[in-house]
Write a protein that holds these residues in place. Structure first.
Motif, PDB file in Angstrom:
ATOM      1  N   HIS A 151       0.859  -1.185   0.000  1.00 32.92           N
ATOM      2  CA  HIS A 151       0.000   0.000   0.000  1.00 32.92           C
ATOM      3  C   HIS A 151       0.898   1.239   0.000  1.00 32.92           C
ATOM      4  O   HIS A 151       1.666   1.448   0.937  1.00 32.92           O
ATOM      5  N   THR A 152       0.819   2.068  -1.043  1.00 37.44           N
ATOM      6  CA  THR A 152       1.668   3.263  -1.111  1.00 37.44           C
ATOM      7  C   THR A 152       0.955   4.520  -0.627  1.00 37.44           C
ATOM      8  O   THR A 152       1.596   5.540  -0.388  1.00 37.44           O
ATOM      9  N   GLY A 153      -0.358   4.470  -0.538  1.00 35.36           N
ATOM     10  CA  GLY A 153      -1.107   5.651  -0.121  1.00 35.36           C
ATOM     11  C   GLY A 153      -1.275   6.678  -1.225  1.00 35.36           C
ATOM     12  O   GLY A 153      -1.772   7.773  -1.002  1.00 35.36           O
ATOM     13  N   ILE A 154      -0.854   6.329  -2.447  1.00 34.70           N
ATOM     14  CA  ILE A 154      -1.032   7.222  -3.604  1.00 34.70           C
ATOM     15  C   ILE A 154      -2.070   6.565  -4.508  1.00 34.70           C
ATOM     16  O   ILE A 154      -1.841   5.472  -5.044  1.00 34.70           O
ATOM     17  N   SER A 155      -3.221   7.200  -4.664  1.00 39.57           N
ATOM     18  CA  SER A 155      -4.372   6.537  -5.285  1.00 39.57           C
ATOM     19  C   SER A 155      -4.096   6.114  -6.728  1.00 39.57           C
ATOM     20  O   SER A 155      -4.558   5.066  -7.167  1.00 39.57           O
ATOM     21  N   THR A 190      -1.165  -1.094  -9.348  1.00 38.00           N
ATOM     22  CA  THR A 190      -0.906  -1.552  -7.985  1.00 38.00           C
ATOM     23  C   THR A 190       0.484  -2.171  -7.861  1.00 38.00           C
ATOM     24  O   THR A 190       0.921  -2.921  -8.727  1.00 38.00           O
ATOM     25  N   LEU A 191       1.169  -1.824  -6.769  1.00 37.16           N
ATOM     26  CA  LEU A 191       2.506  -2.347  -6.515  1.00 37.16           C
ATOM     27  C   LEU A 191       2.382  -3.715  -5.843  1.00 37.16           C
ATOM     28  O   LEU A 191       2.163  -3.827  -4.649  1.00 37.16           O
ATOM     29  N   ILE A 192       2.485  -4.762  -6.645  1.00 35.94           N
ATOM     30  CA  ILE A 192       2.350  -6.134  -6.146  1.00 35.94           C
ATOM     31  C   ILE A 192       3.648  -6.546  -5.463  1.00 35.94           C
ATOM     32  O   ILE A 192       4.738  -6.230  -5.953  1.00 35.94           O
ATOM     33  N   ARG A 193       3.549  -7.271  -4.352  1.00 35.80           N
ATOM     34  CA  ARG A 193       4.757  -7.743  -3.659  1.00 35.80           C
ATOM     35  C   ARG A 193       5.571  -8.648  -4.585  1.00 35.80           C
ATOM     36  O   ARG A 193       5.039  -9.565  -5.194  1.00 35.80           O
ATOM     37  N   GLN A 205       7.254  10.651  -0.622  1.00 34.45           N
ATOM     38  CA  GLN A 205       5.889  10.388  -0.154  1.00 34.45           C
ATOM     39  C   GLN A 205       5.617   8.886  -0.073  1.00 34.45           C
ATOM     40  O   GLN A 205       4.973   8.405   0.866  1.00 34.45           O
ATOM     41  N   ILE A 206       6.140   8.133  -1.052  1.00 38.15           N
ATOM     42  CA  ILE A 206       5.961   6.674  -1.023  1.00 38.15           C
ATOM     43  C   ILE A 206       6.653   6.091   0.205  1.00 38.15           C
ATOM     44  O   ILE A 206       6.108   5.235   0.905  1.00 38.15           O
TER      45      ILE A 206
END
Length: 277
Positions: free
Chosen positions: A125-129, A136-139, A159-160
């Motif tokens: 979860h980066t918090g940047i919509s 989406t940043l997948i693990r 910010q990330i």
């Protein structure tokens, strides 16, 4: 070995070398007191071409004493690296003393076998919509952020780092942040932002500044990824690695490649650029 055969930009040539190996680390003593590190980048017959990390500004053909260490570039690692700041080749620069190393790891890591990887099931979860909702940043995956001059990519990277989390999971999470070729004020912006937001205790920072030697820039991402793999595979943590700015890394590679007299590829970059990336 006493003396050098040739000095060319960040590279020196040593002749009459025995048992030298590719990627081996070399220690220089200049004028009997100044210490420098280098890495062997080419060996043919009895000649070794060595990249000097700290630059060759004070080195001449007669004032340099060279010692082969017999091992590749390694960094000392332990859980103490969390919350610390290092330079581009893994030396602490935060005035908090050296790391009490638990293990030493070769930075020239082996590639992972893609077949043995677990199928990615979760995300960071980066918090940047725009990232969380659209790309989406997948693990376990990479995510490039393309930018241009004058755009606020540094603020976005910071910010990330501030906002990244595993969502609702309570598993251990840390961030490895490596900056390559950044100006001093940008590095200070990152450091200050992380401290003020209280995230610096779970961030490992590697800073290679714009006035640092170009050769250090080539090793910075390897050092950062070695630290990340240690924390992930040996300490069981989830790790987000942020590398900025990859363009600086590529330009450093172009500069060193031209010093070595290699045939350039597209836009003057060396042909092995994509392999390195």
């Amino acid at each position: 070995y006493l003396g050098l055969s040739e000095v060319n930009g960040p590279l020196v040539v040593l002749e009459g070398v025995k048992n030298a190996s590719y990627e081996e680390i070399v220690e220089f003593t200049v004028d009997g007191n100044e210490k420098k590190l280098g890495r062997i980048v080419a060996v043919y017959e009895d000649k070794a071409v060595i990249q000097v990390f700290e630059g060759t500004s004070s080195m001449s053909l007669t004032n340099t004493h060279t010692r082969l260490t017999g091992h590749p570039m390694e960094i000392g690692l332990s859980e103490e690296i969390l919350g610390r700041t290092f330079d581009g080749i893994g030396k602490p620069i935060d005035r908090m003393g050296p790391i009490d190393a638990e293990v030493r790891r070769n930075v020239n890591g082996l590639p992972l076998n893609p077949v043995t990887r677990k199928y990615p099931r979760n995300y960071i979860h980066t918090g940047i919509s725009a990232i969380d909702g659209l790309t989406t940043l997948i693990r376990g995956q990479k995510l490039p952020i393309f930018s241009g001059n004058g755009l606020p990519h540094d603020q976005l990277a910071a910010q990330i780092v501030q906002q990244a989390s595993l969502g609702d999971s309570d598993e251990k999470f840390a961030i490895v942040f490596a900056a390559m070729g950044v100006k001093y004020d940008v590095a200070e912006f990152f450091r200050r932002t992380f401290e003020e937001s209280g995230v610096s205790d779970h961030v490992v920072m590697f800073l290679n500044l714009a006035n640092d030697p170009v050769v250090e820039r080539l090793i910075t991402p390897k050092v950062a990824l070695t630290a990340a793999e240690y924390l992930a595979f040996e300490k069981g943590m989830h790790i987000l690695v942020i590398l900025t700015d990859i363009t600086s890394f590529c330009e450093a590679m172009r500069e060193v490649s031209s010093s070595r007299g290699e045939i350039p590829s597209r836009k003057g970059y060396p042909g092995y650029l994509y392999r390195e990336l």
